[in-house]
Every structure is written in structure tokens, then in C-alpha cells.
Design an enzyme around this catalytic site. Structure first.
Site, mmCIF file in Angstrom:
data_model
loop_
_atom_site.group_PDB
_atom_site.id
_atom_site.type_symbol
_atom_site.label_atom_id
_atom_site.label_comp_id
_atom_site.label_asym_id
_atom_site.label_seq_id
_atom_site.Cartn_x
_atom_site.Cartn_y
_atom_site.Cartn_z
ATOM 1 N N THR A 72 -1.057 3.517 -28.728
ATOM 2 C CA THR A 72 -2.262 4.420 -28.243
ATOM 3 C C THR A 72 -1.991 5.281 -26.844
ATOM 4 O O THR A 72 -1.233 4.625 -26.202
ATOM 5 C CB THR A 72 -3.617 3.833 -28.218
ATOM 6 O OG1 THR A 72 -3.258 2.679 -27.526
ATOM 7 C CG2 THR A 72 -3.954 3.348 -29.682
ATOM 8 N N THR A 141 -2.344 2.682 -19.734
ATOM 9 C CA THR A 141 -3.384 1.396 -19.325
ATOM 10 C C THR A 141 -3.336 0.451 -20.255
ATOM 11 O O THR A 141 -2.379 0.401 -21.287
ATOM 12 C CB THR A 141 -4.820 1.998 -19.548
ATOM 13 O OG1 THR A 141 -4.884 2.206 -20.718
ATOM 14 C CG2 THR A 141 -4.879 3.384 -18.675
ATOM 15 N N SER A 142 -3.775 -0.659 -20.133
ATOM 16 C CA SER A 142 -3.689 -1.761 -21.086
ATOM 17 C C SER A 142 -4.116 -1.454 -22.420
ATOM 18 O O SER A 142 -3.587 -1.920 -23.390
ATOM 19 C CB SER A 142 -4.597 -2.918 -20.514
ATOM 20 O OG SER A 142 -4.579 -3.381 -19.169
ATOM 21 N N CYS A 143 -5.214 -0.698 -22.394
ATOM 22 C CA CYS A 143 -5.689 -0.500 -23.728
ATOM 23 C C CYS A 143 -5.041 0.807 -24.459
ATOM 24 O O CYS A 143 -4.992 0.900 -25.623
ATOM 25 C CB CYS A 143 -7.129 -0.163 -23.834
ATOM 26 S SG CYS A 143 -7.800 0.818 -22.276
ATOM 27 N N TYR A 144 -4.527 1.807 -23.378
ATOM 28 C CA TYR A 144 -3.703 3.075 -24.089
ATOM 29 C C TYR A 144 -2.306 3.053 -23.097
ATOM 30 O O TYR A 144 -2.171 3.755 -22.328
ATOM 31 C CB TYR A 144 -4.474 4.032 -23.700
ATOM 32 C CG TYR A 144 -5.751 4.399 -24.213
ATOM 33 C CD1 TYR A 144 -5.835 4.409 -25.593
ATOM 34 C CD2 TYR A 144 -6.875 4.553 -23.625
ATOM 35 C CE1 TYR A 144 -7.030 4.946 -26.535
ATOM 36 C CE2 TYR A 144 -8.194 4.582 -24.108
ATOM 37 C CZ TYR A 144 -8.299 4.581 -25.640
ATOM 38 O OH TYR A 144 -9.261 4.741 -26.168
#
Lengths: 388, 141
Positions: A72, A141-144
Site C-alpha cells: 500500500t 509509513t508502517s501502514c503504507y
């Protein structure tokens, strides 16, 4: 209690549309009807008057959600066909503005610039069903975690795409001339020196806001023709300025009201959203816009009967006055004069040049009329009308 | 009298031979050389305006082609892509000859190719890029 002789509600007109008994005419056709039979009789007969305009409207653009890919990404910079789109929204949302120019465009370095491709063209290519190249970069980022993606997108495959134009359908616009000694290139087109030509940009008697000058039927929720599909007025447009001098019939003598409009880009057509390359100025998007005016009473019939000889605008010098913020009118002209092919300025005959297409404006008013007559398009009753 | 601007392309074997002068000598045509170049590989390009009777012109062109010279019509015209034209009218501001004009009856934009001087100003003035420069479609031989 109302003092009108004719009183109709939105619901009654919509019921007539449903039953196929609705009477719809264009803003050009209503003029003769009111002249011949008077506003009361016209209001009894006619239920809806359709308007139309097709011209460059720079404050236009689209919100595009291009969907997630794996891994992502939280896209912070986005390009569509190498045209920057604003990415300061959630992960895969962006806004492509009509006037954004292509990266590496020479702009006005070779004057006057050609501006062959930009945001307006991206929007037109999307609605034409063409593949558009998307590039997005991010910091990760960690999530993206992803930092870059490149892919081809088509309008059909996008999760969502919404046309959202903060300022369209200007109620009146300046007539532009150039009093300097050199040709200039403006958003009002090429202006030859010493008032060699006078450019104007309105469909006049067919233009939406001239037919409802006090916005009595237009506001949040008014259903409209937008880019070839159904759209909505969602707010007053930016720079909405109703407090300008008006004629006895309420027609503003200079730029006044504006519309904020939205609609589903996926349903729109490349015929009614056309990328424009304005020489020496930049990119824009010609937007097809049409507003149906419900004839709720004889007052609305009178408003819609306005004709070009009763609509006036100001002649403004774009050579010196406009760029220097000097508010100065060189004279007042009617749209009937402008559409005749020449106007008089300081005793001299000046050729007039239109920038708003009457051919397309008329086509829009006819299409909207056809939709309503066929029972495919219903009036949207505004939750509130635009500020007066 | 018949007159055309032509682009002639000579093969690398032909640049040293007298050729074009025979248009005058044998075919009764006059010509004006507008541009002449010999390229690094010895091919030649000549842009000339040829004037004469139509019959002689045709024979002269046949002669040139027999010498292995490519003959191309250089004259251009402006065409309007009617699919792209939105009838806005921006072009009428720059058109010097009135070939592009507003038809008063319905305010559509009229293009009269007979009046067009191929100045090309409309090409970049047209916001939708509907005006195109093309080689003249009329066949000349």
C-alpha cells in the site's frame, strides 16, 4: 400568502414530468412566448425553462480515488499523464485541477506559450475512456510502506471519480479589450492592440444565472446538466458576489453570482468536458452546464424571458487596467450588440469575438429539455437558495 | 496559367547533372528556386515554384520523375477538424482575412477556405486544436 396568480410547486412539476404532461421550452423560446402572451399566461403554460452554457471554466477539477495497490501507499505527490494532481488528502485520493500544466511544459518561455496538455486534457482523456498514466510517490509509513507506484488507470476501473468545480457559470462577465500598443494573450483570448477586438464570454439570454437573476430557484440540490450527465449545484461558487449594480429587471451589470457544482465524472462525456489550450495563458476546461428553471409563478416566467438587448456588461481594458487591479469601465454594452459582430468604443467600430459557444449552449438547453420531456430528469428542490 | 510550389528530392546520383533547366528548355515552364540544399550523403532537395500551362506542367513533372526525382506538392492548406471544433470563436480574433468568421444567424463559426491565406495563426489560437495544416489535397498530376 403568495400574491402570485400562478403557483406551482416542485412536486407538482415533477408529477407532470412523471406523467409526461410537462411543458418545457428553452430560454430562447420563452422570450417570444412571454412577449406574446404575457408572463401569467406563459407561467400557466410552461413548467420548465432550460438554459445552457459551454465555455472555458478554469475553476474546475475532479477528485479521483485510484484504489490501493500492494504494498500500500500513502501517495503524497501524484501525476496523471505527467500533470501534477494534488495529493495532500487521504492515501489514494487526489484532486486534478483543470489549469495544472504538464511537467516540462515550456509555459510562456517561448511567448505566447501553446499549453498543449494539462489538467483539463487529463479530465477529457479520462471521460473519453482513454488510459491515463498515474505516478505517485510517498515517504513510506508502517501502514503504507510503498514509496512509488506507476500504473495505468481508466475511468471505468477507478473506485470513484467526482467532478467538483468550485466556480462555474459566472453570471455575466467582462467584455475584454486591449488599449496598449502590443497584442496580448489573456484568459479572454488574444487581444489586438488599440482595441483591435473585443472579446466576451457568456451565452447571454441562454446563460443559467441570467434566467434566475436572484437565485430564487437555485441552491444546494438543484439538479443540473453537467458535462453531459446529471450533476448538482452544491453551494454558491467562489467569488459569488450578488451585490453588484443591477438593471431594473435585476440583471447584474458586471460579474456577479457563481455556482459550485458537482457530479459523477464516470457518467460524463468528453463531448461536454473539453480540455482547452489558451494561447499565452494556460490550460482550462470547457464545461457544458445547463440549469433547468422551474416556472413556479409568473415572476419566474418574467425572469426567464430576459433577452440579449436587456443584458449588459462592462468593457474592461486588459492591457493596463485589469492587470493593475484598476476597476474601470470603458463603457457598457448589451449582449445583443456584442452578438451583432461589432460594438462602438470611442467612436470606433470594434470587432467582437465570442469565447462561449452558442452552438453548444443551445444544444445543452435542447438536451436538457429532451431529458425532462422524456421523464428521465426531475427537478431537484434546493435545500436553501444561493445568497442574494 | 498554372503555378505550384514543389519539393524535389534528387537521388545521390543526380545532383551533379543539369535537370531542372530542361523544364524551361523543353517544356516551356518557368521556375523560381526557393531553396536548394545538398545533404551530407549527396542527396539534393530543391524547393521550386513552377509556372506554365497545365499540359506542359504535367509533361514536365513526368520528365522529372523519369530522372528518378521524387516530386511532392509543397502547398499547404488549413483544415478544420469538425469533431474537435466547439464553435467558441477564439480563432476569429486572430484570423486576418476573415476566412474564420461568426455566422450571425446562429453564432456558429464559419470557415471559408477560399479566403484562407494559410498564415497559420488560428492553429495555436484554437483552444481545442481543431485547425490543422495539411498538404493540399488537390492532386496536381
Amino acid at each position: 400568502m403568495s400574491t402570485y396568480k400562478v403557483n406551482k410547486t416542485y412536486q407538482e412539476i415533477n408529477a407532470k414530468i412523471r406523467s409526461g404532461k410537462v411543458v418545457v421550452v428553452t430560454a430562447e423560446e420563452i422570450i417570444g412566448i412571454v412577449k406574446k402572451e404575457g408572463p401569467v399566461e406563459a407561467a400557466r403554460k410552461v413548467d420548465v425553462v432550460t438554459t445552457g452554457t459551454f465555455a472555458p471554466m478554469c475553476s474546475s477539477g475532479a477528485f479521483i480515488n485510484f484504489g490501493h495497490s500492494t504494498p500500500t501507499i500513502k501517495a503524497s505527490k501524484v501525476w496523471l499523464n505527467n500533470v501534477p494532481a494534488y495529493g495532500g488528502l487521504a492515501a489514494v485520493d487526489c484532486y486534478i485541477g483543470a489549469t495544472e500544466t504538464c511537467e516540462d511544459d515550456p509555459l510562456n518561455k517561448v511567448w505566447p506559450g501553446e499549453f498543449n496538455y494539462g489538467g483539463g486534457h487529463v479530465i477529457q482523456d479520462l471521460v473519453a475512456g482513454k488510459k491515463v498514466h498515474l505516478k505517485a510517490t510517498a515517504y513510506g509509513t508502517s501502514c503504507y510502506p510503498s514509496r512509488i507506484i506507476e500504473k495505468k488507470i481508466t475511468l471505468k476501473e477507478l473506485p470513484s471519480a467526482t467532478l467538483c468545480n468550485p466556480r462555474n457559470g459566472y453570471q455575466n462577465y467582462n467584455c475584454a479589450v486591449n488599449l496598449t500598443r502590443k497584442t496580448i494573450y489573456t484568459y479572454m483570448g488574444a487581444l489586438k492592440p488599440k482595441a483591435g477586438n473585443a472579446n466576451y464570454c457568456s451565452s447571454g439570454e441562454l446563460s443559467p444565472l441570467f434566467n434566475d437573476p436572484y437565485y430564487k430557484t437555485i441552491g444546494l440540490g438543484t439538479r443540473i446538466f453537467l458535462g453531459g450527465a446529471e450533476g448538482y449545484v452544491t453551494w454558491q461558487g467562489t467569488q459569488h458576489n450578488p451585490s453588484v449594480p443591477r438593471t431594473e429587471k435585476g440583471i447584474p451589470m458586471k460579474p456577479a453570482g457563481t455556482l459550485w457544482v458537482m457530479g459523477d465524472l464516470k457518467k460524463m462525456s468528453h463531448k461536454w468536458l473539453v480540455g482547452m489550450s489558451i494561447q499565452g495563458y494556460g490550460i482550462s476546461l470547457a464545461v457544458g452546464l445547463g440549469v433547468p428553471i422551474p416556472i413556479l409563478n409568473e415572476e419566474m416566467a418574467s425572469y426567464t424571458a430576459i433577452s440579449d438587448d436587456e443584458i449588459f456588461t462592462q468593457i474592461v481594458d486588459y492591457g493596463n487596467d485589469y492587470p493593475n487591479g484598476i476597476s474601470n469601465s470603458l463603457g457598457t454594452v448589451s449582449y445583443a450588440e456584442l452578438k451583432s459582430g461589432s460594438i462602438e468604443l470611442d467612436g470606433k467600430n470594434v470587432l467582437t469575438v465570442p469565447l462561449s459557444s452558442m452552438v453548444k449552449a443551445r444544444e445543452i438547453a435542447e438536451i436538457l429539455k429532451d431529458w425532462i420531456q422524456k421523464g428521465e430528469f426531475f427537478l431537484g428542490e434546493p435545500q436553501f437558495t444561493l445568497p442574494v | 496559367m498554372y503555378s505550384k510550389i514543389l519539393i524535389l528530392r534528387f537521388p545521390n546520383t543526380g545532383v551533379s547533372k543539369p535537370t531542372v533547366c530542361y523544364l524551361s528548355k523543353d517544356y516551356d515552364l518557368t521556375f523560381t528556386i526557393l531553396k536548394a540544399t545538398i545533404l551530407p550523403r549527396k542527396e539534393g532537395i530543391l524547393v521550386i515554384e513552377v509556372t506554365g500551362a497545365k499540359k506542359d506542367f504535367k509533361r514536365g513533372m513526368a520528365f522529372l520523375r523519369d530522372q528518378g526525382i521524387q516530386v511532392q506538392n509543397a502547398s499547404q492548406e488549413v483544415n478544420r477538424d469538425t469533431e474537435k471544433c466547439v464553435h467558441c470563436g477564439a480563432c476569429t480574433a486572430v484570423c486576418p482575412t476573415g476566412a474564420l468568421s461568426v455566422k450571425r444567424s446562429d453564432l456558429s463559426i464559419d470557415f471559408n477556405i477560399q479566403k484562407c491565406s494559410v498564415c497559420e495563426l488560428c492553429v495555436t489560437a484554437c483552444p481545442t486544436r481543431a485547425m490543422k495544416i495539411q498538404p493540399t489535397s488537390e492532386a496536381f498530376f
